[in-house]
Design an enzyme around this catalytic site. Structure first.
Site, PDB file in Angstrom:
ATOM      1  N   TYR A  15       2.010   1.305  13.813  1.00  0.00           N
ATOM      2  CA  TYR A  15       2.834   2.192  12.999  1.00  0.00           C
ATOM      3  C   TYR A  15       2.329   3.620  13.055  1.00  0.00           C
ATOM      4  O   TYR A  15       1.145   3.886  13.097  1.00  0.00           O
ATOM      5  CB  TYR A  15       2.966   1.692  11.566  1.00  0.00           C
ATOM      6  N   LYS A  26       6.067   6.097   7.323  1.00  0.00           N
ATOM      7  CA  LYS A  26       5.597   5.180   8.362  1.00  0.00           C
ATOM      8  C   LYS A  26       6.766   4.722   9.224  1.00  0.00           C
ATOM      9  O   LYS A  26       7.840   4.412   8.714  1.00  0.00           O
ATOM     10  CB  LYS A  26       4.948   3.945   7.734  1.00  0.00           C
ATOM     11  N   ASP A  39      -6.888  -6.337  -1.685  1.00  0.00           N
ATOM     12  CA  ASP A  39      -5.487  -6.456  -2.103  1.00  0.00           C
ATOM     13  C   ASP A  39      -5.308  -7.418  -3.270  1.00  0.00           C
ATOM     14  O   ASP A  39      -4.346  -7.289  -4.031  1.00  0.00           O
ATOM     15  CB  ASP A  39      -4.611  -6.889  -0.923  1.00  0.00           C
ATOM     16  N   HIS A  52       0.814  -1.209   0.000  1.00  0.00           N
ATOM     17  CA  HIS A  52       0.000   0.000   0.000  1.00  0.00           C
ATOM     18  C   HIS A  52       0.852   1.266   0.000  1.00  0.00           C
ATOM     19  O   HIS A  52       1.954   1.269   0.542  1.00  0.00           O
ATOM     20  CB  HIS A  52      -0.897   0.039   1.241  1.00  0.00           C
TER      21      HIS A  52
END
Length: 182
Positions: free
Chosen positions: A131, A71, A169, A61
């Site tokens: 995250y 991130k 996905d 992603h």
């Protein structure tokens, strides 16, 4: 804390200094001043957490500019293979990926800057992943690359019969079909 460079510029592993005694352990997972001292200058504005079972692959992603997300990824419970793919078109490592095992045991963190697609596979029975991001989720900017893209040839360290991927996905395009501006 020590900073470990990876073969891909700007993608780094952070190893915290862990203080252990008879009570347990303590470490700083994030210290803005120490990050800045090491050239890590992001304004993290949100923490995200996921829980997954063994075999789950989340990703790959990313978000387009101006909503690209940096991130800082770590594992609270379990073990994952964390993967970052360089999608910066002018980068000498464009199209290359890097992976590292992050676990509750090793306490390593992966700092993923803007211009990378991100995903992970769960190697333990379960895993909780936390995250930090420096940009909010922006649906219209969301993009992704299919996890089993043959160009990238990522070894997710799972057998094909244990892989679990979301419907969302599974319909992501391959790397060669990238159509976003970073």
């Amino acid at each position: 804390m020590t900073i470990e460079k990876t073969p891909i510029q700007d993608l780094i592993i952070i190893n915290p200094s862990i203080f252990i005694d008879e009570r347990g352990y303590f470490f700083e997972a994030y210290n803005q001043a120490k990050f800045k001292e090491n050239g890590i200058n992001y304004n993290f504005i949100q923490d995200n957490q996921s829980f997954s079972k063994r075999g789950v692959i989340r990703g790959l992603h990313l978000q387009n500019n101006p909503f690209a997300q940096a991130k800082l990824v770590r594992v609270l419970e379990g073990e994952i293979l964390d993967v970052a793919v360089d999608v910066r078109k002018n980068s000498p490592t464009f199209g290359q990926h890097f992976s590292v095992v992050l676990s509750a045991e090793n306490k390593k963190q992966l700092m993923i800057p803007h211009g990378f697609a991100h995903g992970f596979s769960v190697l333990s029975e379960t895993a909780s992943v936390l995250y930090k991001v420096d940009q909010l989720y922006h649906k219209e900017s969301e993009r992704g690359i299919r996890y089993d893209d043959p160009t990238l040839n990522i070894d997710w360290q799972l057998s094909s019969d244990e892989v679990i991927v979301s419907e969302k996905d599974l319909v992501l395009p391959g790397f060669a079909a990238m159509d976003w501006e970073l």
